[in-house]
Design a protein around this motif. Structure first.
Motif, PDB file in Angstrom:
ATOM      1  N   GLY A  74       0.797  -1.220   0.000  1.00 27.03           N
ATOM      2  CA  GLY A  74       0.000   0.000   0.000  1.00 27.03           C
ATOM      3  C   GLY A  74       0.827   1.266   0.000  1.00 27.03           C
ATOM      4  O   GLY A  74       0.332   2.338  -0.365  1.00 27.03           O
ATOM      5  N   ALA A  75       2.105   1.166   0.393  1.00 30.53           N
ATOM      6  CA  ALA A  75       2.979   2.336   0.399  1.00 30.53           C
ATOM      7  C   ALA A  75       3.637   2.582  -0.953  1.00 30.53           C
ATOM      8  O   ALA A  75       4.192   3.657  -1.195  1.00 30.53           O
ATOM      9  CB  ALA A  75       4.063   2.164   1.472  1.00 30.53           C
ATOM     10  N   LEU A  76       3.590   1.599  -1.852  1.00 31.02           N
ATOM     11  CA  LEU A  76       4.271   1.725  -3.145  1.00 31.02           C
ATOM     12  C   LEU A  76       3.626   2.740  -4.099  1.00 31.02           C
ATOM     13  O   LEU A  76       4.344   3.495  -4.762  1.00 31.02           O
ATOM     14  CB  LEU A  76       4.335   0.357  -3.832  1.00 31.02           C
ATOM     15  N   PRO A  77       2.287   2.770  -4.237  1.00 27.27           N
ATOM     16  CA  PRO A  77       1.692   3.665  -5.231  1.00 27.27           C
ATOM     17  C   PRO A  77       2.074   5.130  -5.069  1.00 27.27           C
ATOM     18  O   PRO A  77       2.282   5.829  -6.062  1.00 27.27           O
ATOM     19  CB  PRO A  77       0.183   3.464  -5.013  1.00 27.27           C
ATOM     20  N   GLY A 151      -8.232   6.846 -13.742  1.00 23.61           N
ATOM     21  CA  GLY A 151      -7.966   5.419 -13.829  1.00 23.61           C
ATOM     22  C   GLY A 151      -7.298   4.873 -12.576  1.00 23.61           C
ATOM     23  O   GLY A 151      -7.038   5.597 -11.607  1.00 23.61           O
ATOM     24  N   HIS A 152      -7.004   3.580 -12.606  1.00 19.18           N
ATOM     25  CA  HIS A 152      -6.418   2.916 -11.438  1.00 19.18           C
ATOM     26  C   HIS A 152      -5.045   3.464 -11.096  1.00 19.18           C
ATOM     27  O   HIS A 152      -4.659   3.510  -9.914  1.00 19.18           O
ATOM     28  CB  HIS A 152      -6.312   1.409 -11.701  1.00 19.18           C
ATOM     29  N   GLY A 153      -4.274   3.886 -12.094  1.00 16.56           N
ATOM     30  CA  GLY A 153      -2.945   4.414 -11.814  1.00 16.56           C
ATOM     31  C   GLY A 153      -3.000   5.673 -10.974  1.00 16.56           C
ATOM     32  O   GLY A 153      -2.313   5.795  -9.948  1.00 16.56           O
ATOM     33  N   THR A 154      -3.840   6.631 -11.401  1.00 19.25           N
ATOM     34  CA  THR A 154      -3.980   7.874 -10.644  1.00 19.25           C
ATOM     35  C   THR A 154      -4.617   7.621  -9.283  1.00 19.25           C
ATOM     36  O   THR A 154      -4.178   8.171  -8.261  1.00 19.25           O
ATOM     37  CB  THR A 154      -4.830   8.881 -11.434  1.00 19.25           C
ATOM     38  N   ALA A 155      -5.661   6.784  -9.259  1.00 17.16           N
ATOM     39  CA  ALA A 155      -6.327   6.478  -7.984  1.00 17.16           C
ATOM     40  C   ALA A 155      -5.353   5.852  -6.999  1.00 17.16           C
ATOM     41  O   ALA A 155      -5.357   6.179  -5.802  1.00 17.16           O
ATOM     42  CB  ALA A 155      -7.515   5.552  -8.221  1.00 17.16           C
ATOM     43  N   GLY A 156      -4.512   4.957  -7.496  1.00 12.34           N
ATOM     44  CA  GLY A 156      -3.519   4.344  -6.621  1.00 12.34           C
ATOM     45  C   GLY A 156      -2.498   5.341  -6.127  1.00 12.34           C
ATOM     46  O   GLY A 156      -2.087   5.321  -4.960  1.00 12.34           O
ATOM     47  N   GLU A 309       2.468  -0.464 -13.960  1.00 12.29           N
ATOM     48  CA  GLU A 309       1.976  -1.824 -13.769  1.00 12.29           C
ATOM     49  C   GLU A 309       2.076  -2.240 -12.304  1.00 12.29           C
ATOM     50  O   GLU A 309       1.128  -2.788 -11.725  1.00 12.29           O
ATOM     51  CB  GLU A 309       2.766  -2.813 -14.642  1.00 12.29           C
ATOM     52  N   PHE A 310       3.227  -1.968 -11.690  1.00 16.08           N
ATOM     53  CA  PHE A 310       3.404  -2.333 -10.286  1.00 16.08           C
ATOM     54  C   PHE A 310       2.554  -1.442  -9.377  1.00 16.08           C
ATOM     55  O   PHE A 310       2.081  -1.883  -8.333  1.00 16.08           O
ATOM     56  CB  PHE A 310       4.882  -2.263  -9.891  1.00 16.08           C
TER      57      PHE A 310
END
Length: 452
Positions: A74-77, A151-156, A309-310
């Motif tokens: 959870g700390a990676l994004p 998208g998921h990238g920004t949300a993450g 991707e990660f």
């Protein structure tokens, strides 16, 4: 159970081990994406599959993966989103809007007006209904634009922003919103296309029997494998990938300095949009030197792609399911209302802004507003398989004027900050006014036409 108790949680070995598990999940996701027709049909990416698998195996699912691992993911994004944004303006040539104005401007207006709707309406609903009834946070309305257009990238990547603004629930809700947006883009988009074909709105496809979602090969044969990046530096000097990584590092450092300088004026300002500005500074400086020839956008895109991707995997796998359940009712209200509104906006603004081939131009932008670029292009190829209209060209040319600002850009990144500082209702009203200004501008410039 993984033997994590034998590894010190603060060590680099632990980080490497956790990333290795993510890598294994990604490989499994790739295999499932290639082998399972459902995933291919609905354009579900391998990283989204892998993240969902990690979620199912985590503490809120089967419990195979320890909580320490998923919490570390959870700390990676928050860090990876900075790597994604830093090179966004490097090596980019901005098209001349004067030469391509008649094609670009309607796409820009459709995109910006749609974004204003996605920002204004959820914030107004939050302020007038959701806060009084369910006592949600002032930032609740931001999850729509962040999840759908971003998208998921920004949300993450926004998980860390919400945490620093003392609303940790925002991260899981933003990722849930992104998942709903993806489904709205694909499923509702196909319903719109079938309806449009039957009503005769489409220019290329004239009957539903002609509809055929173009599914490209998952594993490209060697003869069809394009070059992903160029080697721009002599390997005796430095590996080209490492050189581009150093440019990204400089951009992030500049962004960090800007964040510190502006932090007093804009409390809670995230790092990643400032890193994008840092990338622009790097581009402006290096373009005056001979090193400009050594910048390869393909190489930068490979680095961005790896980080993204990660990022998506880690973000999905670390979603806190109890939070999503807790907000089920207010979340459902926003999702249903915005789905209906985006369908209305498609049929209202599309024919008026684009005129000729309006359906093709509008559907690609609808896909971008609700899902990701892949969804947008999938919908376009469904109604225009051979790209006979100019919709694809207009959509591509608009990107440099859209991506750095909205739909995951600078403005998207500060929406929670604005709501936190000024209140959701005030932010919603401001963007409603902006929507009206853009509408008047479209009419004054002659880009808004009447339909019979």
């Amino acid at each position: 159970m993984f033997p994590t108790e034998k590894i010190q949680s603060s060590s680099m070995e632990t980080i490497l081990f956790y990333c290795a598990v993510l890598g294994i999940l990604l490989f499994i996701g790739v295999v499932l994406r290639v082998k399972v027709k459902f995933f291919k049909k609905f354009f579900i990416s391998a990283s989204l599959i892998a993240g969902t698998l990690g979620l199912l195996l985590g503490q809120y699912g089967l419990g195979v993966l320890p909580a320490e691992m998923t919490e570390s993911w959870g700390a990676l994004p928050g860090a990876l989103i900075t790597v994604v944004f830093a090179p966004m303006l490097m090596g980019v040539s901005i098209p001349n809007p004067k030469k391509m104005g008649r094609l670009i401007v309607p796409h820009l207006l459709f995109g910006y007006m749609g974004e204003c709707i996605q920002i204004a309406l959820p914030f107004i609903i939050t302020g007038l209904v959701l806060i009084p009834v369910w006592n949600v946070n002032e930032m609740f309305g931001s999850i729509v634009e962040i999840g759908w257009s971003g998208g998921h990238g920004t949300a993450g990547g926004m998980v860390d922003v919400y945490n620093r603004l003392d609303w940790s629930d925002g991260g899981p809700l933003g990722l849930t919103s992104a998942t709903v947006g993806l489904l709205v883009g694909i499923i509702v988009g196909m319903v719109i296309i079938n309806y449009g074909v039957r009503k005769g709105y489409t220019s290329v496809i004239k009957n539903v029997q002609e509809l055929n979602v173009n599914q490209s090969e998952d594993i490209l044969p060697r003869a069809k494998q394009p070059s992903g990046s160029a080697v721009t530096m002599n390997k005796d000097v430095v590996e080209s990938l490492a050189f581009h990584g150093s440019l990204i590092s400089i951009a992030i450092l500049i962004g960090w300095v800007l964040q510190k300088l502006l932090g007093g004026l804009v409390p809670g300002l995230p790092l990643f949009p400032m890193a994008m500005v840092g990338g622009l500074v790097v581009q402006l400086v290096i373009s005056k030197t001979k090193f400009a020839e050594a910048i390869d956008t393909g190489c930068l895109h490979r680095i961005q792609g790896l980080a993204l991707e990660f990022l998506i995997m880690a973000a999905i796998a670390s979603i806190k399911i109890p939070v999503v359940i807790e907000y089920a009712f207010p979340l459902s209200i926003l999702m249903v209302v915005m789905t209906l509104v985006m369908v209305w906006y498609f049929f209202w603004a599309g024919p008026r802004l684009f005129g000729k081939d309006w359906f093709e131009h509008a559907i690609v932008n609808y896909g971008s507003l609700t899902g990701v670029t892949a969804v947008a292009l999938m919908l376009l190829r469904t109604v225009d398989p051979e790209m006979k209209t100019e919709a694809g060209t207009g959509y591509a040319l608009r990107a440099p004027f859209i991506s750095p600002i909205i739909g995951g850009g600078l403005l998207t990144s500060i929406l929670p900050v604005m709501a936190h500082n000024y209140g959701s209702l005030n932010v919603g009203v401001v963007f409603l006014i902006l929507l009206f200004v853009l509408y008047i501008l479209a009419r004054r410039l002659g880009f808004w036409t009447r339909t019979t």
